[in-house]
Design an enzyme around this catalytic site. Sequence first.
Site, PDB file in Angstrom:
ATOM      1  CE  LYS A 162      -3.392   0.700 -16.384  1.00 53.01           C
ATOM      2  NZ  LYS A 162      -4.217  -0.426 -16.697  1.00 53.01           N
TER       3      LYS A 162
ATOM      4  CG  ASP B 110       0.662   0.072 -11.958  1.00 53.69           C
ATOM      5  OD1 ASP B 110       0.935   0.203 -13.161  1.00 53.69           O
ATOM      6  OD2 ASP B 110       0.076  -0.905 -11.480  1.00 53.69           O
TER       7      ASP B 110
ATOM      8  CG  MET C  33     -10.039   1.949  -8.156  1.00 53.74           C
ATOM      9  SD  MET C  33      -9.830   1.027  -9.685  1.00 53.74           S
ATOM     10  CE  MET C  33     -10.090  -0.656  -9.137  1.00 53.74           C
TER      11      MET C  33
ATOM     12  N   PRO D 271       0.800  -1.234   0.000  1.00 57.86           N
ATOM     13  CG  PRO D 271       0.043  -0.976   2.184  1.00 57.86           C
ATOM     14  CD  PRO D 271       0.769  -1.924   1.297  1.00 57.86           C
TER      15      PRO D 271
ATOM     16  N   GLY E 153      -0.290  -2.559  -3.907  1.00 60.54           N
ATOM     17  CA  GLY E 153      -1.026  -3.541  -3.117  1.00 60.54           C
ATOM     18  C   GLY E 153      -0.627  -4.949  -3.486  1.00 60.54           C
ATOM     19  CG  ASP E 154      -2.002  -9.531  -3.961  1.00 62.45           C
ATOM     20  OD1 ASP E 154      -1.293 -10.235  -3.230  1.00 62.45           O
ATOM     21  OD2 ASP E 154      -2.468  -9.928  -5.051  1.00 62.45           O
TER      22      ASP E 154
ATOM     23  CB  ALA F   5      -4.211   2.537   3.854  1.00 61.92           C
TER      24      ALA F   5
HETATM   25  N1  SAH Z   1      -3.793  -3.946  -6.393  1.00 66.31           N
HETATM   26  C1  SAH Z   1      -4.169  -2.874  -5.502  1.00 66.31           C
HETATM   27  C2  SAH Z   1      -5.413  -2.169  -5.937  1.00 66.31           C
HETATM   28  C3  SAH Z   1      -5.283  -1.457  -7.234  1.00 66.31           C
HETATM   29  S1  SAH Z   1      -6.714  -0.531  -7.643  1.00 66.31           S
HETATM   30  C4  SAH Z   1      -4.249  -3.399  -4.085  1.00 66.31           C
HETATM   31  O1  SAH Z   1      -4.190  -4.608  -3.878  1.00 66.31           O
HETATM   32  O2  SAH Z   1      -4.384  -2.604  -3.177  1.00 66.31           O
HETATM   33  C5  SAH Z   1      -6.329   1.058  -6.966  1.00 66.31           C
HETATM   34  C6  SAH Z   1      -7.149   1.318  -5.734  1.00 66.31           C
HETATM   35  O3  SAH Z   1      -6.546   0.693  -4.625  1.00 66.31           O
HETATM   36  C7  SAH Z   1      -7.238   2.754  -5.347  1.00 66.31           C
HETATM   37  O4  SAH Z   1      -8.219   3.444  -6.087  1.00 66.31           O
HETATM   38  C8  SAH Z   1      -7.587   2.653  -3.894  1.00 66.31           C
HETATM   39  O5  SAH Z   1      -8.950   2.346  -3.743  1.00 66.31           O
HETATM   40  C9  SAH Z   1      -6.808   1.430  -3.480  1.00 66.31           C
HETATM   41  N2  SAH Z   1      -5.514   1.793  -2.847  1.00 66.31           N
HETATM   42  C10 SAH Z   1      -4.292   1.564  -3.324  1.00 66.31           C
HETATM   43  N3  SAH Z   1      -3.354   2.002  -2.443  1.00 66.31           N
HETATM   44  C11 SAH Z   1      -4.026   2.507  -1.395  1.00 66.31           C
HETATM   45  C12 SAH Z   1      -3.634   3.103  -0.163  1.00 66.31           C
HETATM   46  N4  SAH Z   1      -2.359   3.261   0.176  1.00 66.31           N
HETATM   47  N5  SAH Z   1      -4.610   3.508   0.666  1.00 66.31           N
HETATM   48  C13 SAH Z   1      -5.910   3.360   0.370  1.00 66.31           C
HETATM   49  N6  SAH Z   1      -6.325   2.799  -0.779  1.00 66.31           N
HETATM   50  C14 SAH Z   1      -5.402   2.374  -1.651  1.00 66.31           C
END
Ligand code: SAH
Length: 464
Positions: free
Chosen positions: A270, A248, A383, A225, A302-303, A412
Site C-alpha cells: 500500500k 506489505d 506516517m 523496521p 514493524g509490529d 530507520a
Molecule cells: N506497523 C508498523 C507501522 C506501519 S505504518 C510499525 O510498527 O512500524 C507505516 C509507517 O511506519 C511509515 O509511514 C513510517 O512512519 C513508519 N515506518 C515503517 N518503517 C520505518 C522505518 N524503517 N523507518 C522509519 N519509519 C518507518
Amino acid sequence: MDHFPIFLSTKGQRIVLSGGGDAALAKLRLLMKTQAKISVYATDPAPELVQWADARRITLHTRALRLGDVLCAKLFYAADEDAVEDARTAAIARAEGALVNIVDNLHDSAFITPAIVDRDPVTIAIGTEGAAPVLARAIKADLEERLPATLGSLARIGKGFRKMADALPFGRPRRDFWRDYYFNAGPRVVADGETAVEAALDDLLNDHLSRAARPGHIAFVGGGPGDPELLTLKARRALDEADVVIYDRLISPEILELARREALMIDVGKEGFGPSTSQQTINDLLVEHASGGAQVVRLKSGDATVFGRLDEEIDAVDAHNIGWHIVPGITSASAAVAAIGQSLTKRDRNASVRFLTGHDMKGFADHDWAALARPGEVAAIYMGKKSARFIQGRLIMHGADRNTPVTVIENASRPEQRILETTLDRLPADLMDAEMNGPALTFYGLAPRAAALASTEILQEEMA
Ligand code: SAH
C-alpha cells in the site's frame, strides 16, 4: 517464431539418412540415442558406420539412395555434403512423405536439429532458427555446466514414484513435493545411489503428507523496521515454514529472501496516498489461502499491532473460523529511537510516550493536542511526513513551545537511514528541504543524543 519446437516420438519409427562422411556421423551419434530404426545409404561409408551396422545400431546399405528407399520413414537426413546429391535425395524423400533435413541448408530443410542438452528423460532443445549457432552452443555449454549430470537419474527415479505421490492432494501440495524433491531432497542424496534416493522420497512424502493434513493457519508477523537482523526468531521460523507470504510495501527484499523457497509470494503493498490493494482484497486473499489449507504468513512492517489495520484482517479470518496468531515485531519507533541513542521514556522527562499517526483514513488524524503541547511530552509520529504542517499548527495553537526538539528518522535500521534534527518551528520547512522518500518516523519532544550520532549522517549539520 518460424520453427515450432516439438518432441517427436521415434520409438520403432523409421529414420533414413543418406551420406557416409563426417556430417552423417555427427547426425547419427544423436539419432542413435533414440529407439528409432535407422537406415543409412552410403556408397563409401566411414569405418564407424560399418561398426555400428555390425553392432546392429543401424542398417547400412552400401549404395546410393534410390526411389522407394524412404517409404514409411518419418524423418530423412540428406548428409552427403554435396549440394547436387543432397537435392536429389531430398526430392525422393519429400515425394515419399518424410520430413526432410538437409545438413547445413536451412532454406531447403523442413526441420532443423536443435542443440541438445541431454539429461534423459530431461531433454533441453535450443534453437536459434539458424540465426546464431554460436549462441546456441554457448547456451548449451552454460546449461551443461549448470544442470547436474544426476538430474536424469532423479527424473527417472521420480517417475517411478509418481503413483505414490498421488496420495498428496492435487495441485499445490503435489507441486511443492516435487519441487522439494528435485531441488532439495533429491540432489542431497543422489550421489549415494538409487536406494538412498528412494528412501529420501519416502521420507519426503511422509513429511509433505503431514504438512498437507495440517489445517490452514495465519501468522500475523511483524517484520520489523527493515534490517533482517531485527526479525525475531519466531518470525524467521514462520517465514521458513510458510506456504504463502502476503506482504506489505515496506518489507525489505532481504527479509523476503528468507521465506521458504517454495512459498507463494503475494505483494499487497500500500502506497501512502497512491494506488493500493484494497483491504477487502487483502482480507479475501487471507481467507482464500488459509481455507485452502495453506500456512499463511501475513507479513507487516514493524509490529503488526501498530497502525497495521490488523483488527480488520483478524475479523475477516475469524468470520471463517480460521486459526491465527500474532508474532510481535520491532516497531519503527523502537528502531528510530535506537538510531538517535535515546530512550522512549526517561525519568523526570517523560513517564509516558504516545504513538500517533499523522493521518488516518479520513485524512489528517486528530489527537489530544492540548495534552501533547505540555512541556516534556514525547510522541512517536507514524506516517507523519505529509501531515507535518498540520501537526505543527495544532501543537502551536495549543501552546506548544516552538523550540521543542523534533527528530525525523528516515529508513530507520536500513543502510539508507537518515536523521533530520529540527524543532517544531522549523519542521515543515526542514522536511521539505530534506526530500525524504523513504518511510520516516517523527519524534516530537526528542533530540538525538550527540554522542550516539558520530557514525550517522545528520541532515541538520549538513544544511547549516
Ligand atoms: N506497523 C508498523 C507501522 C506501519 S505504518 C510499525 O510498527 O512500524 C507505516 C509507517 O511506519 C511509515 O509511514 C513510517 O512512519 C513508519 N515506518 C515503517 N518503517 C520505518 C522505518 N524503517 N523507518 C522509519 N519509519 C518507518
